[in-house]
Enzyme design. Sequence first.
Site, short mmCIF file in Angstrom:
data_model
loop_
_atom_site.label_atom_id
_atom_site.label_comp_id
_atom_site.label_asym_id
_atom_site.label_seq_id
_atom_site.Cartn_x
_atom_site.Cartn_y
_atom_site.Cartn_z
CD GLU A 1 -6.55 -1.98 -6.17
OE1 GLU A 1 -7.35 -2.49 -5.38
OE2 GLU A 1 -6.87 -1.07 -6.96
CD GLU B 1 -5.08 2.76 -8.09
OE1 GLU B 1 -5.08 1.54 -7.84
OE2 GLU B 1 -6.09 3.48 -7.97
#
Length: 924
Positions: A335, A369
């Site tokens: 992420e 994410e």
Amino acid sequence: MNSQPGDPPVTRRQAAGLAIRAATHAALWLGTWPGIASMLFVSDAWSRTTSTHNQQHPHNTMTTSSAIVDPYRLPRHVIPTYYDLRMEPDLHSHSFTGHEIVTLTVTESTTDILLNATDLDVSVATLSGEGHPPRTGTVRIDEEHQRCHITFSSVVSPGVWKLSLAFRGTLNDKLRGFYRSSYTDDQGTAHTLAATQFEATDARRAFPCWDEPHFKAVFAVTLAIDPALTAISNTRIVDDRLEGGKRIVRFAESMKMSTYLVAFIVGELVSTAPIMARQTPVRLWSVPGKQHLTPFGHEIAVYSLNFLAGYYDIPYPGDKLDLIAIPDFASGAMENLGAITFRETALLLDQRTATHAEQGRIADVVAHENAHMWFGDLVTMAWWNGLWLNEAFATFMEMLVVDAWKPEWERWTAFGMARAAALSVDGLLSTRPIEFPVRAPKEAEAMFDVLTYEKGASVLRMLEQHIGPTVFRDGVRHYLTAHAYGNAETTDLWVSLGHASKQDVPALMNEWIFSPGYPLLSLAVESPSTLTITQRRFTYAEGSSATPSEAAAARWHVPVQLRITTTRGTETKRVLLSDRESRISLPEGWTSVLANEGGHGFYRVRYSQDLLSGLQQDGLNNLAPVERFNLLNDTWAATLAGMVSSADYLALTEHFRSEQDPHVWAVMLGSFSTINHLLDEADRPLLAALVRNRVSPMFHQLGWTPRPDERDLVKELRGDIIRALGTLGRDEAIQAQAREAYTALQQQSRPIDPNVIPALVSILAFTGDETRYEEFTGRFRQATTPQEERRYLFSLAAFRKPELLERTLSKTLTGEIRTQDAPFLVSSLLHNVYIREKAWEFVKTNWERMDKLFPKSGLRRMCGGITGLSTPELERDVRGFFASRKIDLGGKTLEQHLEQLHIAVQFRERDREAIRGLLARKST
């Protein structure tokens, strides 16, 4: 981060993925069948945790390295606020150089500056400050503790300083830090790109930094690259020019964020046109030739970013969002703010040929994410003990997002698979709390597991359903707003949720977060009108004298939702069980009682025989799919624990022959796969007959061809049923039809539903010879999509001929298979009953080589394969090997693998003869 890479065909979702997530070794406990969602942790613990992660480093008036007592936590008297970072990668020499100027705030006089660095050559260290002449420091790298010590001859006084560092390093092949990835184009030409993976503690491998989540700073990144290449970082490009034969790309300043979120990617990459999500341009990037595989991921990326901004009521905190598919990537995805990196299998697919499970996998990971852009990036845990604040919320939110996007996919029902994977590991004596003290980097790496992700998300879902979705959402908004651009602890989340709900959230939740395990609720009728509910900790040692006394003493605040069926209809009762036992009055005319209505509770239920009979008599089809899933899965877990006989469990499966939910079938087929492991080859045809008895009715109902407007979940189920009949069921007619269908597929003589293709590949591998092996090897090498490549790769571990499987073993170390995939292939082979002994010898012989070659996360997952070595002789050898080598996989990972293996062996020794006898009687 999505810790589960693309799912091998014998997993959960554990993992992870993944994805729905559970690791390969979880298959024993959950009984996960490969066709489902993959082709495929105020109590004493709380006091200890807070005192550990809030402790301060002792300082003298003047701070020197001798005052530092914690070898893993940096002192707090030198604080970075701004990194001006320039990186220059050389893809030909596999190296990079770098220079950074770090703005520091010094709060105490010192002669030493201590930061993190490893695998770097730091050649220059200069410190300057307003009113102070520049001074050069002496640099010493402590590789053991991954630290860079910079000592100055004169005192550095409190104030603002700028530290200038020059350094160089190697673009490694370990899939961590700043590393290289390679791919071959359609013309057979090899290409290299450079990418980063910094979580948990690997930014220090790319540039010297304060590599702890607490040290948030602003980053201004400049990349000097070959003019023919593309550069991506966290923010938009603000300057792009040629200088001295290099392309100099400068990116906008980032928001204040942690080092593990910094990213830079350099290589031959192409992007989609941007699609706006509110004010944010969203692009997908891949290597050339794969842009046609981006539309599906692009759609869910834009939808999820819009949904999340609305749910959180906070705009996306970046200035753009790039999602980048990397050919070599250790995890599922990462992420990084504004530059999320993915395995190709987690982002790219051809919608015309992808299965429902493969589409669900990508939707889940992309939503996961994107959820991190707020939970994790905008608000970050203060230290790795709080990782669950990032990952559990992202896992929870991915389900919320995808369920809103595709309600017909029934993602919360699918989440039962993930919850079950967490229950399986959390039922071990070697489990851990969701949150617990972390010191060393290896301990942080081991936190990326099913307890952090799936258990964490499960208890959040349970809390959301208890206090109400709107109240829960309001508490989340309060938390994110209060701690934006900063760090937070679990207590901060409780404050916000308590503010919204007006409830004592710590009293309700602390035991779930800071203590290991979960309750088993036993339901019995004490009198015709009184229901008794008793709680105790569930463990797989329940059926033995080894059960710890603490199990009976453990207490949780358990939100229990009961559905009581009467002759007049149904009614729901909500109970908060906080004592060991509770009595509930039943209405007149009651006929059955279901606990855990809706399936949201993170606990197991054991019904007395009369209550179980009542559910069966009222009709199991009257239960929701997730409720049927829980009933079957809880009974299977009780069977493994020795609380329920195998005969009773197998009798229960007869009631599920007409089941139409693929997740319920996952439990049943997975349990049959576990039984297959404990039988000798001569007895496996007996099991095959039982499988055919249970599965054939559903196949005859579904057939080979989808009906018009058929639900995606039914299409998924068809593939699972066909696979089961052709492999575990050894149905020769199905095997022949599978060969015919596969030929038609290759000749394009008739359409084959994509959801059936993985089943065809599995059956043909199971029955295959050398010719088929060579064919599948070729198709792996020539695959046109990431999913096809992975499907044929893992088929090479599904053959039965040992000589062919030995070839697969060899391929894991020859470079033919990417190191991101090889550990999972080895794990699959350790589970294959036709090669497991030789696979284990292969692991022992090549351990040192694997330890150096494979990513550490992959090595941990590979070791999960030892749970397939379920004989007493192999267990002794496994324990001896790991003990003699003093192998440490981080956290309790190895301890958990070994306990799972021991329970599998116990189950084999306890139940094998009874199962064999039962199967023999049923076959006559």
